[in-house]
Write a protein that holds these residues in place. Structure first.
Motif, PDB file in Angstrom:
ATOM      1  N   VAL A  65     -24.313  35.241  -8.330  1.00 23.93           N
ATOM      2  CA  VAL A  65     -22.863  35.112  -8.478  1.00 23.93           C
ATOM      3  C   VAL A  65     -22.435  33.796  -7.844  1.00 23.93           C
ATOM      4  O   VAL A  65     -22.771  33.528  -6.682  1.00 23.93           O
ATOM      5  CB  VAL A  65     -22.133  36.288  -7.793  1.00 23.93           C
ATOM      6  CG1 VAL A  65     -20.626  36.161  -8.000  1.00 23.93           C
ATOM      7  CG2 VAL A  65     -22.625  37.618  -8.339  1.00 23.93           C
ATOM      8  N   GLU A  66     -21.708  32.977  -8.588  1.00 23.13           N
ATOM      9  CA  GLU A  66     -21.247  31.700  -8.050  1.00 23.13           C
ATOM     10  C   GLU A  66     -19.743  31.723  -7.813  1.00 23.13           C
ATOM     11  O   GLU A  66     -18.954  31.894  -8.747  1.00 23.13           O
ATOM     12  CB  GLU A  66     -21.614  30.547  -8.979  1.00 23.13           C
ATOM     13  CG  GLU A  66     -23.078  30.156  -8.906  1.00 23.13           C
ATOM     14  CD  GLU A  66     -23.373  28.836  -9.603  1.00 23.13           C
ATOM     15  OE1 GLU A  66     -22.418  28.232 -10.151  1.00 23.13           O
ATOM     16  OE2 GLU A  66     -24.537  28.410  -9.607  1.00 23.13           O
ATOM     17  N   MET A  67     -19.348  31.558  -6.552  1.00 23.18           N
ATOM     18  CA  MET A  67     -17.937  31.347  -6.208  1.00 23.18           C
ATOM     19  C   MET A  67     -17.610  29.878  -6.441  1.00 23.18           C
ATOM     20  O   MET A  67     -18.345  29.003  -5.970  1.00 23.18           O
ATOM     21  CB  MET A  67     -17.684  31.708  -4.748  1.00 23.18           C
ATOM     22  CG  MET A  67     -17.635  33.171  -4.459  1.00 23.18           C
ATOM     23  SD  MET A  67     -17.316  33.420  -2.706  1.00 23.18           S
ATOM     24  CE  MET A  67     -18.926  33.969  -2.185  1.00 23.18           C
ATOM     25  N   GLN A  68     -16.536  29.611  -7.118  1.00 13.04           N
ATOM     26  CA  GLN A  68     -16.208  28.241  -7.481  1.00 13.04           C
ATOM     27  C   GLN A  68     -15.167  27.643  -6.532  1.00 13.04           C
ATOM     28  O   GLN A  68     -14.376  28.358  -5.914  1.00 13.04           O
ATOM     29  CB  GLN A  68     -15.685  28.198  -8.915  1.00 13.04           C
ATOM     30  CG  GLN A  68     -16.704  28.694  -9.939  1.00 13.04           C
ATOM     31  CD  GLN A  68     -16.167  28.669 -11.357  1.00 13.04           C
ATOM     32  OE1 GLN A  68     -14.997  28.375 -11.597  1.00 13.04           O
ATOM     33  NE2 GLN A  68     -17.024  28.979 -12.317  1.00 13.04           N
ATOM     34  N   GLY A  69     -15.190  26.315  -6.448  1.00 10.56           N
ATOM     35  CA  GLY A  69     -14.150  25.592  -5.705  1.00 10.56           C
ATOM     36  C   GLY A  69     -14.203  25.736  -4.204  1.00 10.56           C
ATOM     37  O   GLY A  69     -13.168  25.649  -3.530  1.00 10.56           O
ATOM     38  N   VAL A  70     -15.409  25.928  -3.633  1.00  9.35           N
ATOM     39  CA  VAL A  70     -15.536  26.056  -2.187  1.00  9.35           C
ATOM     40  C   VAL A  70     -15.517  24.663  -1.550  1.00  9.35           C
ATOM     41  O   VAL A  70     -16.307  23.798  -1.916  1.00  9.35           O
ATOM     42  CB  VAL A  70     -16.844  26.787  -1.809  1.00  9.35           C
ATOM     43  CG1 VAL A  70     -17.017  26.839  -0.299  1.00  9.35           C
ATOM     44  CG2 VAL A  70     -16.847  28.195  -2.401  1.00  9.35           C
ATOM     45  N   LYS A  71     -14.616  24.455  -0.587  1.00  9.83           N
ATOM     46  CA  LYS A  71     -14.528  23.169   0.099  1.00  9.83           C
ATOM     47  C   LYS A  71     -15.719  22.983   1.051  1.00  9.83           C
ATOM     48  O   LYS A  71     -16.187  23.941   1.673  1.00  9.83           O
ATOM     49  CB  LYS A  71     -13.228  23.081   0.900  1.00  9.83           C
ATOM     50  CG  LYS A  71     -11.966  23.122   0.047  1.00  9.83           C
ATOM     51  CD  LYS A  71     -11.785  21.837  -0.730  1.00  9.83           C
ATOM     52  CE  LYS A  71     -10.434  21.818  -1.442  1.00  9.83           C
ATOM     53  NZ  LYS A  71     -10.220  20.553  -2.197  1.00  9.83           N
ATOM     54  N   TYR A  72     -16.145  21.741   1.179  1.00 13.86           N
ATOM     55  CA  TYR A  72     -17.301  21.446   2.018  1.00 13.86           C
ATOM     56  C   TYR A  72     -17.115  21.945   3.439  1.00 13.86           C
ATOM     57  O   TYR A  72     -18.021  22.538   4.030  1.00 13.86           O
ATOM     58  CB  TYR A  72     -17.571  19.934   2.019  1.00 13.86           C
ATOM     59  CG  TYR A  72     -18.718  19.530   2.907  1.00 13.86           C
ATOM     60  CD1 TYR A  72     -20.031  19.703   2.501  1.00 13.86           C
ATOM     61  CD2 TYR A  72     -18.484  18.994   4.185  1.00 13.86           C
ATOM     62  CE1 TYR A  72     -21.095  19.344   3.319  1.00 13.86           C
ATOM     63  CE2 TYR A  72     -19.540  18.633   5.009  1.00 13.86           C
ATOM     64  CZ  TYR A  72     -20.842  18.808   4.579  1.00 13.86           C
ATOM     65  OH  TYR A  72     -21.886  18.460   5.405  1.00 13.86           O
ATOM     66  N   GLU A  73     -15.931  21.747   3.989  1.00 14.47           N
ATOM     67  CA  GLU A  73     -15.714  22.128   5.386  1.00 14.47           C
ATOM     68  C   GLU A  73     -15.712  23.639   5.609  1.00 14.47           C
ATOM     69  O   GLU A  73     -15.803  24.117   6.752  1.00 14.47           O
ATOM     70  CB  GLU A  73     -14.388  21.538   5.909  1.00 14.47           C
ATOM     71  CG  GLU A  73     -13.153  21.984   5.141  1.00 14.47           C
ATOM     72  CD  GLU A  73     -12.768  21.016   4.033  1.00 14.47           C
ATOM     73  OE1 GLU A  73     -11.577  21.006   3.651  1.00 14.47           O
ATOM     74  OE2 GLU A  73     -13.651  20.257   3.567  1.00 14.47           O
ATOM     75  N   GLY A  74     -15.640  24.424   4.533  1.00 12.94           N
ATOM     76  CA  GLY A  74     -15.636  25.875   4.671  1.00 12.94           C
ATOM     77  C   GLY A  74     -16.989  26.529   4.468  1.00 12.94           C
ATOM     78  O   GLY A  74     -17.111  27.758   4.577  1.00 12.94           O
ATOM     79  N   ILE A  75     -18.020  25.734   4.198  1.00 12.94           N
ATOM     80  CA  ILE A  75     -19.336  26.283   3.842  1.00 12.94           C
ATOM     81  C   ILE A  75     -19.945  27.108   4.971  1.00 12.94           C
ATOM     82  O   ILE A  75     -20.405  28.232   4.762  1.00 12.94           O
ATOM     83  CB  ILE A  75     -20.292  25.156   3.396  1.00 12.94           C
ATOM     84  CG1 ILE A  75     -19.877  24.642   2.016  1.00 12.94           C
ATOM     85  CG2 ILE A  75     -21.747  25.644   3.381  1.00 12.94           C
ATOM     86  CD1 ILE A  75     -20.707  23.472   1.506  1.00 12.94           C
TER      87      ILE A  75
END
Length: 312
Positions: A65-75
């Motif tokens: 499952v791929e969540m889209q639009g994840v910001k780099y700083e939130g990884i």
């Protein structure tokens, strides 16, 4: 692009793929083990998609499952949140990829519980070999029957549920309208001289015929899985070549491990398993896989460096 190339490469190994055309957004790949998620898992993913991404999710061809639009700083925070709920990210790189399975045990055609087998493969190889570098990606799929819904023959290792019928001629009554003959979609059974026969060249060992005879003239001779090796799809596809025989699940798991070790020892960097088989020869590779030599040298093989790219 705000994120440096080295950081893009680093988080890709964690299951975060750069979203082309954005400055700092990634798709987060969540592993499902065998394509199955609980309602709690779905709730966790939905909440995480809203909190860290754009609220959208997509399913990959390998049942992740791929969540889209994840910001780099939130990884980092996302990985931590998922881990608290028993979910992990990953599924990229030159290693064992997420295992694919059909629904198997709940399907009317299923001859083996493919979801359970896939979970065992996931635990033993996706998790157990997670730190093992391979020459290239290595894909495994489990199909519950010869319908091949998840295309096991287009994976590096494919398992296909099998149930070979055995004829008991002393029970066969040579019925004019034979239920076995009428119900076989492959048209393998035929009544000849008032006795049922099966064309083994046509029979795909789906096992559907075994319970069709009203007088029980058929039983299961061999029940397990067929193993295909070296399959791949893409720009240069190759159907998997069959290892002779029908194997129990335990035998199949051991064969998978030996195939991985043979691949790691003999393939060049960026050479797919199927290409290695073409180069060395199926018969030689099958002999290597069916022997116990690689298991006996497992630690030695895992300590080897991957061969550099073949010079052509």
């Amino acid at each position: 692009m705000k994120v440096k190339p080295d950081d893009i490469k680093r988080v890709k190994s964690l299951g975060f793929l750069y979203n082309r055309g954005t400055e700092d957004e990634f798709n987060c790949r969540v592993i499902t083990e065998n394509g199955t998620l609980t309602s709690e898992d779905l709730e966790t993913i939905a909440e995480a998609a809203r909190k860290y991404g754009n609220g959208k999710v997509a399913f990959t061809s390998r049942m992740t499952v791929e969540m889209q639009g994840v910001k780099y700083e939130g990884i980092d925070a996302l990985i931590s949140d998922l881990k608290e709920h028993g979910l992990i990210t990953g599924g990229t790189g030159d290693k064992i990829r997420p295992v694919v399975a059909c629904k198997g045990g709940t399907c009317v055609f299923g001859q083996v519980d493919s979801a359970d087998i896939a979970k065992r493969i996931h635990d033993r190889f996706f998790i157990g070999y997670k730190n093992v570098e391979l020459p290239h990606k290595f894909k495994i799929a489990v199909g519950g029957c010869p319908n091949n819904c998840v295309k096991p023959d287009l994976n590096d290792i494919g398992l296909i549920g099998q149930n070979m019928p055995e004829i008991h001629e002393d029970i066969c009554r040579g019925c004019t309208k034979c239920a076995v003959e009428m119900n076989c979609l492959m048209h393998a059974p035929k009544v000849v001289d008032k006795k049922i026969t099966i064309n083994r060249d046509i029979c795909n060992r789906c096992g559907k015929c075994i319970k069709k005879c009203y007088f029980h003239c058929l039983s299961s001779k061999a029940h397990g899985v067929k193993i295909l090796i070296g399959g791949k799809w893409g720009r240069q596809g190759r159907p998997g070549s069959e290892i002779n025989g029908i194997y129990s699940i335990e035998e199949a798991l051991d064969i998978i491990e030996k195939a991985i070790l043979v691949y790691r020892e003999n393939a060049f960097k960026k050479e797919r398993f199927g290409d290695m088989i073409e180069r060395i020869g199926h018969d030689k590779i099958e002999k290597m896989i069916l022997s116990n030599d690689t298991i006996e040298r497992k630690d030695e093989i895992l300590a080897l460096s991957i061969k550099p790219k073949e010079q052509k």
